[in-house]
Write a protein that holds these residues in place. Sequence first.
Motif, PDB file in Angstrom:
ATOM      1  N   UNK A  10      -1.452 -18.778   3.013  1.00 30.12           N
ATOM      2  CA  UNK A  10      -2.196 -17.690   2.371  1.00 30.12           C
ATOM      3  C   UNK A  10      -1.346 -16.859   1.429  1.00 30.12           C
ATOM      4  N   UNK A  11      -2.041 -16.204   0.494  1.00 31.22           N
ATOM      5  CA  UNK A  11      -1.386 -15.384  -0.524  1.00 31.22           C
ATOM      6  C   UNK A  11      -0.637 -14.218   0.126  1.00 31.22           C
ATOM      7  N   UNK A  12       0.624 -14.079  -0.239  1.00 29.46           N
ATOM      8  CA  UNK A  12       1.470 -13.043   0.375  1.00 29.46           C
ATOM      9  C   UNK A  12       1.009 -11.646  -0.028  1.00 29.46           C
ATOM     10  N   UNK A  13       0.739 -11.436  -1.302  1.00 30.23           N
ATOM     11  CA  UNK A  13       0.308 -10.106  -1.771  1.00 30.23           C
ATOM     12  C   UNK A  13      -0.981  -9.670  -1.071  1.00 30.23           C
ATOM     13  N   UNK A  14      -1.924 -10.585  -0.995  1.00 36.22           N
ATOM     14  CA  UNK A  14      -3.222 -10.248  -0.402  1.00 36.22           C
ATOM     15  C   UNK A  14      -3.074 -10.072   1.114  1.00 36.22           C
ATOM     16  N   UNK A  28      -3.814  -7.363  -9.661  1.00 36.31           N
ATOM     17  CA  UNK A  28      -4.751  -6.277  -9.340  1.00 36.31           C
ATOM     18  C   UNK A  28      -5.360  -6.411  -7.941  1.00 36.31           C
ATOM     19  N   UNK A  29      -4.597  -6.969  -7.010  1.00 41.84           N
ATOM     20  CA  UNK A  29      -5.147  -7.170  -5.659  1.00 41.84           C
ATOM     21  C   UNK A  29      -5.424  -5.834  -4.961  1.00 41.84           C
ATOM     22  N   UNK A  30      -4.620  -4.805  -5.260  1.00 43.36           N
ATOM     23  CA  UNK A  30      -4.868  -3.501  -4.625  1.00 43.36           C
ATOM     24  C   UNK A  30      -6.213  -2.944  -5.084  1.00 43.36           C
ATOM     25  N   UNK A  31      -6.443  -2.973  -6.388  1.00 44.68           N
ATOM     26  CA  UNK A  31      -7.703  -2.458  -6.920  1.00 44.68           C
ATOM     27  C   UNK A  31      -8.882  -3.245  -6.330  1.00 44.68           C
ATOM     28  N   UNK A  32      -8.775  -4.577  -6.346  1.00 44.08           N
ATOM     29  CA  UNK A  32      -9.878  -5.415  -5.857  1.00 44.08           C
ATOM     30  C   UNK A  32     -10.147  -5.170  -4.381  1.00 44.08           C
TER      31      UNK A  32
END
Length: 440
Positions: free
Chosen positions: A23-27, A198-202
């Motif tokens: 899985x995506x680390x940032x997310x 933009x993962x934080x915004x989403x």
Amino acid sequence: MNQRPLTVSRALSGLQGTTRVPGDKSISHRSLMFAALATGQTRVSGLLEGEDVLRTADAMRALGATITQDGDVWVIDGRGVSALSEPEDVLDMGNSGTAARLLSGILATQPFLSVMTGDASLRSRPMRRVTVPLSETGAVFEAREGGRLPMAIRGTCGAKPLTYRLPVASAQVKSAVLLAGLNAQGQTVVEEPVATRDHTENMLRHFGVPVAVDVMTDGGRRIALTGPAHLSARDVVVPGDPSSAAFPIVAALLVPGSDVLITGVGLNVLRTGLFQTLREMGGDLEVLNERIEGGEPVGDLRVRYSALRGVAVPPERAPSMIDEYPVLAVACAFAEGESRLQGLEELRVKESDRLAATVALLDVNGAATTVEGDDLIVHGLNGELGGGHVTTHMDHRLAMSAVVFGLAAHKPVSVDDTAFIETSFPGFVELMNALGAGIR
Ligand SMILES: O=C(O)C1=C[C@@H](OP(=O)(O)O)[C@@H](O)[C@H](O)C1
Ligand SMILES: C=C(OP(=O)(O)O)C(=O)O
């Protein structure tokens, strides 16, 4: 962590088969943090169970969230934006810049004392980029010389909202300021001259927080939210990490006879600069079955061996592929002609000085490079490559890039330590071997 040296020889035949990267680390980091700040229960599937994300899970537990596992699903009972509790001990963020910087934003507006540290790599990385803006909320940060961890954070009650223009293209700094804004009184604004992930915004929107994003006249973005905000628990599906997919993709492009399918890879346009660049190099990289999963675009990537040619990557593309430059440089070493990768100043402050470490990786294996200011020039394929010993400086991306180099090189490549691969890509060697890499 025990040191894990490895020697990697040329793959004897093409890489073949279908696989899925973690899985995506940032997310993953964000899902645990935001779920802890929400009220109610969040279930996260596809979470990256890598060391970096496990540190975030431990920290959110220490701050009062309940985090358990139900099979493959992670279950988080949140505390709400203003109800975290003082941690009893030091928060150890291990190797993770994302964990340390985003958590600094959260802790700035919690009215208690926290102390944060990390491993030797993280303790050498700059934190002023977040503590300078976050201090304007009223929080007090006491760090070591040069703004390095360990650092004490005295969070503030009734935090002032910030208006901040990012001096560096950094999604971590943007996110830290926005997270502080969740528990501040009024509107928080971040302006970014160049769009970053933009993962934080989403994900804030996914948890029910209104986030306004406007494109400015200079092409940058203005992001605004109003605190105090309320996050409501929402389930999260984490896509495969495009930054992890980069390694089997480049390996398949370089090893003759390869044909690999990687399913469920995140394709957020602010993350896919590498895929565009590899296509410009002549890479046969096809997106199949593009769809939306858990609010993010994902697709299956089919990649086949290709004769690559050199490429020019403009500086404005850097944020959309920032973690992919070491493995891109490996691809450039095996390409015909010169490549020019521009605007790499941020590489100097990652887990290692990635610009210097990438140059060393290539040089020691016979690939010629030049650094001009913040640009890396790779002089493509000339003669036999490989045979070098790579020093990875506690940097997972360097270790995986060295492995990919070895799979394509004429002579074996030895790597001083592959243990740090666990931070972002547990099971990397096994996954590559399942595709036929033959790493022993
Ligand atoms: O926000 C994030 O999740 C990340 C942002 C990037 O760092 P910077 O914000 O320092 O560029 C990237 O290198 C890191 O791996 C993850
Ligand atoms: C730079 C990276 O991560 P972080 O900043 O979270 O340590 C990375 O994963 O390449």
